[in-house]
Write a protein that holds these residues in place. Sequence first.
Motif, mmCIF file in Angstrom:
data_model
loop_
_atom_site.group_PDB
_atom_site.id
_atom_site.type_symbol
_atom_site.label_atom_id
_atom_site.label_comp_id
_atom_site.label_asym_id
_atom_site.label_seq_id
_atom_site.Cartn_x
_atom_site.Cartn_y
_atom_site.Cartn_z
ATOM 1 N N GLU A 59 21.194 24.955 62.044
ATOM 2 C CA GLU A 59 20.779 24.659 60.493
ATOM 3 C C GLU A 59 19.576 25.440 59.971
ATOM 4 O O GLU A 59 18.697 25.523 60.342
ATOM 5 C CB GLU A 59 20.308 23.005 60.481
ATOM 6 C CG GLU A 59 20.099 22.634 58.981
ATOM 7 C CD GLU A 59 19.593 21.094 58.812
ATOM 8 O OE1 GLU A 59 19.603 20.719 57.690
ATOM 9 O OE2 GLU A 59 19.070 20.757 59.791
ATOM 10 N N ALA A 60 20.194 26.114 58.977
ATOM 11 C CA ALA A 60 19.235 26.745 58.270
ATOM 12 C C ALA A 60 18.423 26.017 57.068
ATOM 13 O O ALA A 60 19.432 25.374 56.166
ATOM 14 C CB ALA A 60 19.840 28.245 57.502
ATOM 15 N N VAL A 61 17.155 25.914 56.810
ATOM 16 C CA VAL A 61 16.746 25.300 55.693
ATOM 17 C C VAL A 61 16.051 26.238 54.869
ATOM 18 O O VAL A 61 15.316 27.060 55.434
ATOM 19 C CB VAL A 61 15.779 24.163 56.267
ATOM 20 C CG1 VAL A 61 16.689 23.194 57.096
ATOM 21 C CG2 VAL A 61 14.622 24.631 56.940
ATOM 22 N N SER A 62 15.713 25.923 53.614
ATOM 23 C CA SER A 62 14.874 26.624 52.732
ATOM 24 C C SER A 62 14.385 25.666 51.782
ATOM 25 O O SER A 62 15.049 24.786 51.244
ATOM 26 C CB SER A 62 15.813 27.623 51.917
ATOM 27 O OG SER A 62 14.927 28.467 51.212
ATOM 28 N N ALA A 63 13.050 25.917 51.564
ATOM 29 C CA ALA A 63 12.287 25.130 50.821
ATOM 30 C C ALA A 63 11.717 25.532 49.470
ATOM 31 O O ALA A 63 11.012 26.821 49.830
ATOM 32 C CB ALA A 63 11.345 24.373 51.620
ATOM 33 N N PHE A 64 11.531 25.128 48.433
ATOM 34 C CA PHE A 64 11.029 25.728 47.155
ATOM 35 C C PHE A 64 10.206 24.569 46.587
ATOM 36 O O PHE A 64 10.427 23.259 46.867
ATOM 37 C CB PHE A 64 11.969 26.230 46.280
ATOM 38 C CG PHE A 64 12.885 25.174 45.393
ATOM 39 C CD1 PHE A 64 12.431 24.809 44.133
ATOM 40 C CD2 PHE A 64 13.899 24.758 46.092
ATOM 41 C CE1 PHE A 64 13.120 23.921 43.570
ATOM 42 C CE2 PHE A 64 14.525 23.607 45.384
ATOM 43 C CZ PHE A 64 14.407 23.183 44.102
ATOM 44 N N ASP A 65 9.111 24.942 45.663
ATOM 45 C CA ASP A 65 8.194 23.864 45.172
ATOM 46 C C ASP A 65 8.717 24.048 43.550
ATOM 47 O O ASP A 65 8.211 24.611 42.871
ATOM 48 C CB ASP A 65 6.866 24.447 45.437
ATOM 49 C CG ASP A 65 6.047 23.261 44.779
ATOM 50 O OD1 ASP A 65 6.362 22.310 44.378
ATOM 51 O OD2 ASP A 65 4.711 23.323 45.319
ATOM 52 N N LEU A 75 13.857 28.981 40.625
ATOM 53 C CA LEU A 75 13.645 28.880 42.064
ATOM 54 C C LEU A 75 14.706 28.154 42.918
ATOM 55 O O LEU A 75 15.013 28.746 44.131
ATOM 56 C CB LEU A 75 12.348 28.329 42.265
ATOM 57 C CG LEU A 75 11.098 29.098 41.906
ATOM 58 C CD1 LEU A 75 9.737 28.082 41.689
ATOM 59 C CD2 LEU A 75 11.087 30.180 42.796
ATOM 60 N N ALA A 76 15.330 27.192 42.328
ATOM 61 C CA ALA A 76 16.339 26.474 43.335
ATOM 62 C C ALA A 76 17.627 27.424 43.288
ATOM 63 O O ALA A 76 17.950 27.562 44.595
ATOM 64 C CB ALA A 76 16.819 25.211 42.525
#
Length: 389
Positions: free
Chosen positions: A197-203, A243-244
């Motif tokens: 599972e690849a996860v990516s987080a943005f604020d 960003l999203a």
Amino acid sequence: MYKNILVCLDNSNHSNAASALAIEIARARGALLTGCHVYAAKLHNTRFIEMEDGLPQEYRQEEILRNTREVHDTLITKGLKIISDSYMSVFQAMAAGLEVKGVDREGKNFEEIVKEVSECPYDLVAMGLLGLGRTGTSSIGSVAERVVRRVRTDVLLTQEGADTGKGIMVAIDGSPASFGALLRAIELSGIFDCDIEAVSAFDPVFHQSAFRSIAGVLTEEAGKLFRFKEQEKLHDEIIDKGLAKLYMGHLETAEKVAASRGKRIKTTLLAGKASEEVIRHARKTAPFMLAAGRTGAHAVAGLDIGSNIENCLRNVRCHVLVSSTEFTPEIGHKDGSLAWTEEAKALLSRIPKFARGVVKRVIEDTAKKEGLLEVTPDLMRRVRKKLEG
């Protein structure tokens, strides 16, 4: 894939987990294993001499002290060597049928491990996250932390009981280091027969919070000079919304990279502080392993380790692969770049430097998806309109 693996031994449960994983990797890929134990005989001798002043008077005669030192030196050195050999014998028995070497070093534990890595062409260091000196409040051992900060080889930090987890989670932020971690995860998923599972987080709220904070201290004149209203609108319309899309684009790239290597992966976009969201997601999904780059998208030259992976090391409850491998995907255009018209460059130059990179990436991603070879003002306006709508 890994061909020369250093395994750090101390007979702790976490270290034993490192041995088990390293052996499984070696069996699958025919890698050379080197077990390493460090003991500090000289340190014990120094401490013994420092305590001599506290001995009863009858034991403080020079001849008696000299004899006592010699006996202590012999017993400590031989005893620690025997312990080291015992650790190695257990490791060799676990790795029966594989090519295994043994190394014991005398000195400060983390210093000797770092020296060993610098002197030999290891491509992976496997060690326990915590050692025999762990306490109830320990989150990462001092040896593990000092080693991972100093070596530039992939480091696999293991935890007792983490083998019950499912799959490998990869943290993606668009940096070459994060895609390098993805490549390692793909290789390891074949060995351990697990999903990725690849996860990516943005604020999404950071810039809004920053602008609210600035608004409270700027005078009206300063606000005009800073063009505060225009800057705030730019963030609301492009940066925060963009960003999203940017980080979703990183995940799409990760999917393509994995697919090109015959692996289907799951992707998840997270909203919030990067390390906090990755940690929360890892606790929720309970992966077998987390793979991440040593540094991230905002790394500067000379940085030993990124803050996000540092926080993850202290707070996730699974094995963690800190990857020093870097990989830059080339998906779409062969040279990975687009031409910009002079008018488009002029428009881009009006955007503040701290936001320019994000805006440029959003526009170029759109151009590539549409099959365009050049960025024009018309495309930039269409992207902005789309983000606003």
